[in-house]
Every structure is written in C-alpha cells, then in structure tokens.
Design a protein around this motif. Structure first.
Motif, PDB file in Angstrom:
ATOM      1  N   SER A 187       0.830  -1.201   0.000  1.00 55.17           N
ATOM      2  CA  SER A 187       0.000   0.000   0.000  1.00 55.17           C
ATOM      3  C   SER A 187       0.865   1.252   0.000  1.00 55.17           C
ATOM      4  O   SER A 187       0.618   2.198  -0.760  1.00 55.17           O
ATOM      5  N   GLN A 188       1.890   1.268   0.837  1.00 53.03           N
ATOM      6  CA  GLN A 188       2.778   2.427   0.897  1.00 53.03           C
ATOM      7  C   GLN A 188       3.548   2.587  -0.405  1.00 53.03           C
ATOM      8  O   GLN A 188       3.743   3.707  -0.890  1.00 53.03           O
ATOM      9  N   THR A 189       3.971   1.456  -0.995  1.00 49.91           N
ATOM     10  CA  THR A 189       4.703   1.534  -2.263  1.00 49.91           C
ATOM     11  C   THR A 189       3.815   2.106  -3.358  1.00 49.91           C
ATOM     12  O   THR A 189       4.260   2.927  -4.173  1.00 49.91           O
ATOM     13  N   TYR A 190       2.543   1.678  -3.380  1.00 44.84           N
ATOM     14  CA  TYR A 190       1.600   2.224  -4.362  1.00 44.84           C
ATOM     15  C   TYR A 190       1.463   3.730  -4.187  1.00 44.84           C
ATOM     16  O   TYR A 190       1.534   4.494  -5.155  1.00 44.84           O
ATOM     17  N   ALA A 191       1.262   4.175  -2.941  1.00 49.45           N
ATOM     18  CA  ALA A 191       1.118   5.609  -2.677  1.00 49.45           C
ATOM     19  C   ALA A 191       2.371   6.370  -3.091  1.00 49.45           C
ATOM     20  O   ALA A 191       2.285   7.472  -3.653  1.00 49.45           O
ATOM     21  N   ASP A 192       3.543   5.782  -2.841  1.00 50.64           N
ATOM     22  CA  ASP A 192       4.796   6.441  -3.229  1.00 50.64           C
ATOM     23  C   ASP A 192       4.890   6.577  -4.743  1.00 50.64           C
ATOM     24  O   ASP A 192       5.316   7.627  -5.265  1.00 50.64           O
ATOM     25  N   LEU A 249       4.630   9.996  -9.588  1.00 54.86           N
ATOM     26  CA  LEU A 249       4.055  10.233 -10.908  1.00 54.86           C
ATOM     27  C   LEU A 249       3.389  11.605 -10.970  1.00 54.86           C
ATOM     28  O   LEU A 249       3.595  12.365 -11.925  1.00 54.86           O
ATOM     29  N   ILE A 250       2.611  11.937  -9.951  1.00 50.35           N
ATOM     30  CA  ILE A 250       1.936  13.240  -9.942  1.00 50.35           C
ATOM     31  C   ILE A 250       2.963  14.368  -9.866  1.00 50.35           C
ATOM     32  O   ILE A 250       2.822  15.398 -10.543  1.00 50.35           O
ATOM     33  N   ALA A 251       4.013  14.184  -9.052  1.00 44.52           N
ATOM     34  CA  ALA A 251       5.054  15.213  -8.955  1.00 44.52           C
ATOM     35  C   ALA A 251       5.727  15.436 -10.305  1.00 44.52           C
ATOM     36  O   ALA A 251       5.980  16.588 -10.707  1.00 44.52           O
ATOM     37  N   ARG A 252       5.990  14.342 -11.018  1.00 44.98           N
ATOM     38  CA  ARG A 252       6.620  14.463 -12.344  1.00 44.98           C
ATOM     39  C   ARG A 252       5.694  15.160 -13.326  1.00 44.98           C
ATOM     40  O   ARG A 252       6.104  16.058 -14.074  1.00 44.98           O
ATOM     41  N   LEU A 253       4.419  14.772 -13.337  1.00 40.06           N
ATOM     42  CA  LEU A 253       3.489  15.335 -14.307  1.00 40.06           C
ATOM     43  C   LEU A 253       3.163  16.803 -14.008  1.00 40.06           C
ATOM     44  O   LEU A 253       2.845  17.564 -14.931  1.00 40.06           O
ATOM     45  N   SER A 254       3.213  17.186 -12.737  1.00 44.02           N
ATOM     46  CA  SER A 254       2.822  18.546 -12.366  1.00 44.02           C
ATOM     47  C   SER A 254       3.990  19.522 -12.340  1.00 44.02           C
ATOM     48  O   SER A 254       3.841  20.653 -11.867  1.00 44.02           O
ATOM     49  N   GLU A 255       5.144  19.117 -12.866  1.00 38.40           N
ATOM     50  CA  GLU A 255       6.285  20.031 -12.918  1.00 38.40           C
ATOM     51  C   GLU A 255       5.967  21.338 -13.650  1.00 38.40           C
ATOM     52  O   GLU A 255       6.425  22.412 -13.239  1.00 38.40           O
ATOM     53  N   PRO A 256       5.159  21.323 -14.732  1.00 33.42           N
ATOM     54  CA  PRO A 256       4.833  22.597 -15.411  1.00 33.42           C
ATOM     55  C   PRO A 256       4.000  23.555 -14.566  1.00 33.42           C
ATOM     56  O   PRO A 256       3.805  24.716 -14.975  1.00 33.42           O
ATOM     57  N   THR A 295      -1.518  14.408   0.504  1.00 33.96           N
ATOM     58  CA  THR A 295      -0.242  15.100   0.284  1.00 33.96           C
ATOM     59  C   THR A 295       0.356  14.792  -1.087  1.00 33.96           C
ATOM     60  O   THR A 295       1.352  15.416  -1.464  1.00 33.96           O
ATOM     61  N   VAL A 296      -0.237  13.830  -1.838  1.00 37.86           N
ATOM     62  CA  VAL A 296       0.300  13.551  -3.179  1.00 37.86           C
ATOM     63  C   VAL A 296       0.014  14.700  -4.136  1.00 37.86           C
ATOM     64  O   VAL A 296       0.656  14.792  -5.201  1.00 37.86           O
ATOM     65  N   ILE A 302      -9.630  17.497   2.790  1.00 43.28           N
ATOM     66  CA  ILE A 302      -8.684  18.424   3.422  1.00 43.28           C
ATOM     67  C   ILE A 302      -7.295  18.193   2.843  1.00 43.28           C
ATOM     68  O   ILE A 302      -6.751  17.082   2.893  1.00 43.28           O
ATOM     69  N   ALA A 303      -6.723  19.235   2.263  1.00 43.51           N
ATOM     70  CA  ALA A 303      -5.413  19.132   1.615  1.00 43.51           C
ATOM     71  C   ALA A 303      -4.807  20.528   1.533  1.00 43.51           C
ATOM     72  O   ALA A 303      -5.429  21.530   1.931  1.00 43.51           O
ATOM     73  N   HIS A 304      -3.596  20.594   0.993  1.00 40.49           N
ATOM     74  CA  HIS A 304      -2.908  21.883   0.855  1.00 40.49           C
ATOM     75  C   HIS A 304      -3.382  22.671  -0.354  1.00 40.49           C
ATOM     76  O   HIS A 304      -2.918  23.786  -0.596  1.00 40.49           O
ATOM     77  N   CYS A 305      -4.291  22.085  -1.134  1.00 39.04           N
ATOM     78  CA  CYS A 305      -4.886  22.761  -2.280  1.00 39.04           C
ATOM     79  C   CYS A 305      -6.351  22.331  -2.344  1.00 39.04           C
ATOM     80  O   CYS A 305      -6.747  21.377  -1.658  1.00 39.04           O
TER      81      CYS A 305
END
Length: 382
Positions: free
Chosen positions: A155-160, A165-172, A211-212, A232-235
């Motif tokens: 489960s943790q590996t999936y979340a990681d 993936l989201i961090a890479r895609l949201s670089e722009p 947090t993802v 509830i999130a930072h965005c």
C-alpha cells in the motif's frame, strides 16, 4: 474560468436485475442541461464512465452522445478512465474523441506527457491539467514486488509511486499566470466512501494521502468515491460524487455535479448543483400490514420484512410493493438454528424436513405431504 466537475456515471448499471438505461439517459441529459445553464469553460469527467469493462453498444452510445453533447455546449471536455472502465478500450476511442473535440485518457501508457493537457478559455485564461486515469496497484507495483511485500508495504509503495508520478506530471505547474488543474480516479485516506454495496472497489490498498497533490494546484477534481465532498489538503481537492445512486447503500447521497469558479490568483469557489432526474432508492422495513401503508410509487425499494420466514412471503411483499427489487427477512425474525447440525445424525429425511419446516413456522398446507410423495417416488426408483 468555470469548470463543471462530474464523475462515476456507471452507465450500464443493472440493479438487482433492473436495467437503468433510461435513467442514465435522463440523468446525463440533466448534466448536459446544467452545462448549458452554467456555461463552463471546461467539463471534467473523473472516471467510471461505465459500470463494466465490457459495456454494451447501448451503453457506449449513451456515453459518447453525452460527451459530444457536453462539447456542443461550448465547453472543452476532458474525461479519464476509472477502475470500472477498460482503459485501453477507452483509448481506442481516442480518434473518435479527437474528432468530436473531446480529450479522452483511458489508461496510463508509456508516454506520460500525454497525460498533461493545456488549453485556454474564450476569455483568454490559460489552463493546464494533469489527467491521471485509474492506476491499479498491480500495474504500479510490479507483481513480483507485490509478492515480496506485506499488505502495508504494498500500500505504501503504491502511494509512493502515485506521488512520484503526480510530482513528475505537475512540474509545469511552476509557470506563473496559468490555472493548474488535476483530475484523477483515486481513494484518499480520510475521505468518506459514501455507502454503497461495493466497498471492495475502494480497498485501502489503492488509497493515497492527500499530500500527493501539489500545493500550487488551483483545483483537483477527483472521481471514485460516490459522495460529494471536500478533501482536506494543501490545495482545493473535491469529489463531485456520482449523479446517480448506483445501489441501495447510496440512497442517502445527494446526487450532484460540482461547478467551480477559479482563476490563477483567486481561490476556487465550489457549488454543488443537484441532479434530480434519477429514480430514488429507498429501504423500507415492517410487517406486511405496515408495508401495505408505504406510499412510494416512483421509488425502487429494498424491503426488510419483519415476518416469520415462510413460502410465498416474497411474492406477498411484491404484490404489495411492485417496485421491490430486493426482499430480505429482518435478521431478528430468523429462527435460532444453533445446534441443528448435531441433530442430523441417525435421523430420516422426513424427520429432518419436518424440523426444517417447524423452524420456519410450519410451512404451507400440503408441503409435508408433497415431500412424502416425492421422497417415496425417489426411494422407489433407487
């Protein structure tokens, strides 16, 4: 810009043998009407367009017509695959979608840059979106690796993996003056599943923390959980919920779509717009006398009967309530059969059947005699 966010249509759903094809046409027709009234710049469909990975031609027709009708309102349309959808099959529809002006992303493929979409509104506002279809744990975490990990580690590996993936895609998203959007089909830790009889599809092995999502996202449009809710999130993160209750576990959900007003320098403002054209689902309880007073001619019913079990009880309920799709006996009315297996040894079929009927109130007249006739006939032939 204005966004209409919807998800979890589940077209093709059959409830206890009852087709909901006509309901889906009405419900999606109302979603299109809402889009005409609200005039969004962008419509986001966050997965589970279909209820099954093998939709019928009628279901495909309903979905493609709905997507086309949403595009014809003047809005740009982005739809992603969910866990009920066949991602590669949705991607096979991409030539049609592109011709219709619809952006369709069914599955995570070899080129992740295809999952980043950009556009601009008629008023000149620029936007960019990460469109992440459902990503199964088996795909994200290699099968061999899953066998070596505990459930918690997998489960943790999936979340990681999802977070990377989201961090890479949201670089722009670092570009100033652009509205940053993200849509995904995910379960978020702490969100309400919202009832439903298929909770297994939201197993925690697929859950990720909020947090993802990047804090500089202006709005995150989620699908998968059928209850409209803020996360509830930072965005700003939200589930639009399903516009139709897919089973009796969701009868208390308020079906809706989300209308979002957002800009690059202002926080997203979200309104839930109710969708009211589906047939309501209700659970009713009582004796036959009490059920005879139920007035719900337009609802589909799950009936919990407070009567001693007997032959013909279901038919009596359905005569009173023709829209009863499911009839259950209240557990409190079930006879206590503790110790019954220990009493079987050395007893004849007639005695066992007699006990069976006694435990259920005696059965209908003539049932014992009919059993005796059938038993004698079978015994004579053996």
């Amino acid at each position: 810009m204005r966004i209409l966010h919807t998800s979890d249509w589940h077209v093709g759903k059959v409830l206890k043998g009852r087709s909901r094809h006509d309901e889906h046409i009405r419900v999606l027709g109302q979603v299109v009407d809402i889009a005409r009234q609200e005039q969004p710049d962008l419509v986001v469909v966050a997965g589970d367009l279909y209820d099954t990975a093998t939709p019928t031609p009628d279901s495909t027709r309903v979905v493609t017509r709905a997507l086309s009708a949403l595009r014809q309102t003047g809005a740009q349309v982005v739809a992603i695959g969910g866990n009920h959808d066949n991602g590669p099959a949705l991607d096979a529809l991409r030539p049609w979608a592109e011709a219709a002006g619809v952006v369709l992303r069914g599955a995570v493929r070899d080129n992740p840059d295809e999952l980043v979409i950009s556009g601009s509104t008629a008023g000149g506002e620029r936007w960019q979106m990460v469109a992440l279809p459902f990503l199964s744990q088996r795909y994200a975490v290699r099968a061999a690796e899953m066998y070596e990990l505990s459930a918690a580690e997998a489960s943790q590996t999936y979340a990681d993996h999802v977070a990377r993936l989201i961090a890479r895609l949201s670089e722009p998203f670092a570009e100033p003056g652009v509205i940053n959007l993200l849509t995904a089909h995910l379960t978020i830790f702490g969100a309400s599943a919202g009832g439903g009889e298929r909770e297994a599809h939201t197993v925690m092995g697929y859950a990720v923390p909020a947090t993802v999502f990047p804090p500089n996202a202006h709005y995150v449009a989620l699908g998968h959980l059928h209850r409209a809710q803020r996360v509830i999130a930072h965005c700003p993160v939200r589930y639009s919920g399903s516009p139709i209750a897919v089973d009796f576990g969701e009868e208390e959900n308020i079906c809706s779509v989300a209308v979002v007003d957002v800009s690059a320098d202002k926080a997203a403002r979200v309104r839930d717009v109710p969708v009211t054209t589906a047939v309501s689902l209700r659970t009713v309880r009582g004796t036959l006398e009490q059920l005879a007073t139920v007035d719900a001619p337009d609802a589909l019913l799950r009936v919990i009967v407070r009567e001693t079990p007997r032959v013909g009880l279901r038919e009596d309920v359905q005569e009173l309530l023709p829209n009863a799709l499911e009839v259950r006996i209240d557990p409190d009315m079930m006879p206590d059969r503790a110790g019954a297996p220990a009493q079987r040894a050395g007893r004849s079929p007639r005695e066992l059947f007699g006990d069976y009927l006694d435990n259920r109130g005696g059965g209908e007249d003539g049932v014992r005699e009919l059993f005796d006739e059938l038993y004698d006939e079978v015994s004579a032939q053996s």
